[in-house]
Design an enzyme around this catalytic site. Structure first.
Site, PDB file in Angstrom:
ATOM      1  N   LYS A  43       0.886  -1.242   0.113  1.00  0.00           N
ATOM      2  CA  LYS A  43       0.056  -0.145   0.066  1.00  0.00           C
ATOM      3  C   LYS A  43       0.920   1.607   0.111  1.00  0.00           C
ATOM      4  O   LYS A  43       0.547   2.324  -0.214  1.00  0.00           O
ATOM      5  CB  LYS A  43      -0.724  -0.063   1.183  1.00  0.00           C
ATOM      6  CG  LYS A  43      -1.926  -1.092   1.555  1.00  0.00           C
ATOM      7  CD  LYS A  43      -2.633  -1.045   2.923  1.00  0.00           C
ATOM      8  CE  LYS A  43      -3.177  -2.230   3.006  1.00  0.00           C
ATOM      9  NZ  LYS A  43      -3.902  -1.938   4.579  1.00  0.00           N
ATOM     10  N   GLY A  44       2.210   1.049   0.419  1.00  0.00           N
ATOM     11  CA  GLY A  44       3.009   2.319   0.571  1.00  0.00           C
ATOM     12  C   GLY A  44       3.024   3.408  -0.254  1.00  0.00           C
ATOM     13  O   GLY A  44       3.213   4.624   0.030  1.00  0.00           O
ATOM     14  N   GLU A  99       7.871   2.724  -6.048  1.00  0.00           N
ATOM     15  CA  GLU A  99       7.825   2.175  -4.757  1.00  0.00           C
ATOM     16  C   GLU A  99       8.000   3.198  -3.687  1.00  0.00           C
ATOM     17  O   GLU A  99       8.859   4.396  -3.912  1.00  0.00           O
ATOM     18  CB  GLU A  99       8.997   1.156  -4.814  1.00  0.00           C
ATOM     19  CG  GLU A  99       9.276   0.590  -3.435  1.00  0.00           C
ATOM     20  CD  GLU A  99       8.245  -0.430  -2.845  1.00  0.00           C
ATOM     21  OE1 GLU A  99       7.173   0.257  -2.407  1.00  0.00           O
ATOM     22  OE2 GLU A  99       8.351  -1.610  -2.376  1.00  0.00           O
ATOM     23  N   ASP A 100       7.750   2.945  -2.548  1.00  0.00           N
ATOM     24  CA  ASP A 100       7.952   3.901  -1.294  1.00  0.00           C
ATOM     25  C   ASP A 100       9.533   4.100  -0.802  1.00  0.00           C
ATOM     26  O   ASP A 100       9.976   4.697  -0.578  1.00  0.00           O
ATOM     27  CB  ASP A 100       6.904   3.710  -0.278  1.00  0.00           C
ATOM     28  CG  ASP A 100       6.633   2.171   0.118  1.00  0.00           C
ATOM     29  OD1 ASP A 100       7.561   1.425  -0.393  1.00  0.00           O
ATOM     30  OD2 ASP A 100       5.849   1.940   1.225  1.00  0.00           O
ATOM     31  N   ASP A 103      14.422  -1.247   1.030  1.00  0.00           N
ATOM     32  CA  ASP A 103      15.152  -1.525   2.141  1.00  0.00           C
ATOM     33  C   ASP A 103      16.131  -2.678   1.923  1.00  0.00           C
ATOM     34  O   ASP A 103      17.008  -2.410   1.463  1.00  0.00           O
ATOM     35  CB  ASP A 103      14.249  -2.041   3.098  1.00  0.00           C
ATOM     36  CG  ASP A 103      14.476  -2.221   4.398  1.00  0.00           C
ATOM     37  OD1 ASP A 103      15.336  -1.473   5.171  1.00  0.00           O
ATOM     38  OD2 ASP A 103      13.916  -2.895   5.278  1.00  0.00           O
ATOM     39  N   LYS A 131      17.012   2.839   1.454  1.00  0.00           N
ATOM     40  CA  LYS A 131      17.616   2.748   2.890  1.00  0.00           C
ATOM     41  C   LYS A 131      18.885   1.841   2.548  1.00  0.00           C
ATOM     42  O   LYS A 131      18.903   0.326   2.572  1.00  0.00           O
ATOM     43  CB  LYS A 131      16.787   2.076   3.710  1.00  0.00           C
ATOM     44  CG  LYS A 131      17.115   2.271   5.251  1.00  0.00           C
ATOM     45  CD  LYS A 131      16.114   1.378   5.999  1.00  0.00           C
ATOM     46  CE  LYS A 131      14.809   2.156   6.303  1.00  0.00           C
ATOM     47  NZ  LYS A 131      14.035   1.193   7.346  1.00  0.00           N
ATOM     48  N   PHE A 152      13.354   3.708  11.294  1.00  0.00           N
ATOM     49  CA  PHE A 152      12.271   2.990  10.575  1.00  0.00           C
ATOM     50  C   PHE A 152      11.029   4.273  10.435  1.00  0.00           C
ATOM     51  O   PHE A 152      10.545   5.038  11.320  1.00  0.00           O
ATOM     52  CB  PHE A 152      11.216   2.057  11.772  1.00  0.00           C
ATOM     53  CG  PHE A 152      10.259   1.394  10.914  1.00  0.00           C
ATOM     54  CD1 PHE A 152      10.381   0.107  10.219  1.00  0.00           C
ATOM     55  CD2 PHE A 152       8.975   1.913  11.220  1.00  0.00           C
ATOM     56  CE1 PHE A 152       9.074  -0.475   9.522  1.00  0.00           C
ATOM     57  CE2 PHE A 152       7.750   1.295  10.615  1.00  0.00           C
ATOM     58  CZ  PHE A 152       8.063   0.056   9.723  1.00  0.00           C
ATOM     59  N   ASP A 159       3.625   2.988   6.707  1.00  0.00           N
ATOM     60  CA  ASP A 159       2.551   2.571   8.030  1.00  0.00           C
ATOM     61  C   ASP A 159       3.905   1.846   9.165  1.00  0.00           C
ATOM     62  O   ASP A 159       4.965   1.629   8.954  1.00  0.00           O
ATOM     63  CB  ASP A 159       1.618   1.533   7.797  1.00  0.00           C
ATOM     64  CG  ASP A 159       2.294   0.013   7.410  1.00  0.00           C
ATOM     65  OD1 ASP A 159       3.062   0.061   6.498  1.00  0.00           O
ATOM     66  OD2 ASP A 159       1.974  -0.636   8.244  1.00  0.00           O
ATOM     67  N   ARG A 165       0.082   6.182   7.983  1.00  0.00           N
ATOM     68  CA  ARG A 165       0.006   6.569   6.491  1.00  0.00           C
ATOM     69  C   ARG A 165      -0.339   7.808   6.226  1.00  0.00           C
ATOM     70  O   ARG A 165      -0.139   8.269   5.078  1.00  0.00           O
ATOM     71  CB  ARG A 165      -0.680   5.371   5.699  1.00  0.00           C
ATOM     72  CG  ARG A 165      -0.431   4.045   5.797  1.00  0.00           C
ATOM     73  CD  ARG A 165      -1.106   3.269   4.989  1.00  0.00           C
ATOM     74  NE  ARG A 165      -0.992   1.615   5.066  1.00  0.00           N
ATOM     75  CZ  ARG A 165       0.212   1.035   4.538  1.00  0.00           C
ATOM     76  NH1 ARG A 165       1.265   1.526   4.012  1.00  0.00           N
ATOM     77  NH2 ARG A 165       0.018  -0.268   5.019  1.00  0.00           N
TER      78      ARG A 165
END
Ligand code: 5GP
Ligand code: MG
Length: 174
Positions: A43-44, A99-100, A103, A131, A152, A159, A165
């Site tokens: 969902k990000g 993409e958000d 990682d 990241k 984080f 989220d 969010r």
């Protein structure tokens, strides 16, 4: 009552706006005549996608895909599966994945591999944040917003346990 975690702003809404504008300019330059298919990872990426495409003044299409890593727990298991796929054909399209955050890289590496098998004309990745300190598998980010520290992040679509969010700034949990 649960105690509220403390939030610190990492990027303000103004900084995000400037970065999204910069990314939109780069993407416009490369895709204005290609009618690209933008695929957001749910969902990000929903907020980033919405702000980004408002700044793209040329024909394009939007899809969303939902992925999940299974295995449970908070650690990425490394196994990713498609929970909700896309209906648009990929073959011959100029595909840009939105993409958000990248990682470990496992999610985006899986998706790029999955989409590549469907024979798009081109396939690139746009990530709002990266990241790199957590990377487990190499991923090429063609359009990058921010490089972020090993914290984080929440807000602007990201989220923590489905919460936060809706924050307009990108924050980190202390
Ligand atoms: P990767 O497969 O690259 O390890 O993870 C990508 C996914 O993990 C992201 O799409 C995002 O959903 C989640 N993720 C990774 N880091 C963060 C973070 O700092 N904050 C939040 N909210 N999600 C994260
Ligand atoms: Mg995500």
């Amino acid at each position: 009552m649960n105690s509220q975690p403390k939030l610190q702003i990492l990027f303000t809404r103004q900084e995000i706006k400037a970065t999204v504008s910069r990314l939109a300019a780069e993407i416009s330059e490369d895709y204005h005549d290609k009618c690209p298919l933008l695929i957001g990872i749910l969902k990000g990426s929903f907020m980033f996608m919405a702000d980004l495409i408002r700044l793209l003044d040329f024909p394009l299409e939007v899809e969303f895909i939902r992925l999940s890593s299974y295995g449970g727990g908070s650690q990425t298991s490394g196994k990713v599966k498609v929970v909700q796929g896309i209906s648009s054909p990929i073959k011959g399209r100029n595909v840009l994945v939105i993409e958000d955050i990248v990682d470990t890289g496992l999610t985006t590496a899986f998706l790029l591999d999955y989409l590549k098998k469907k024979k798009p004309a081109s396939l690139k990745l746009c990530a709002l944040t990266d990241k790199p300190s957590r990377r487990q598998t190499p991923v090429t980010i063609d359009y990058l917003g921010f490089t972020v520290p090993n914290k984080f992040l929440v807000g602007y679509g990201l989220d923590w346990d489905e919460k936060f969010r809706n924050l307009p700034d990108i924050c980190f949990l202390e």
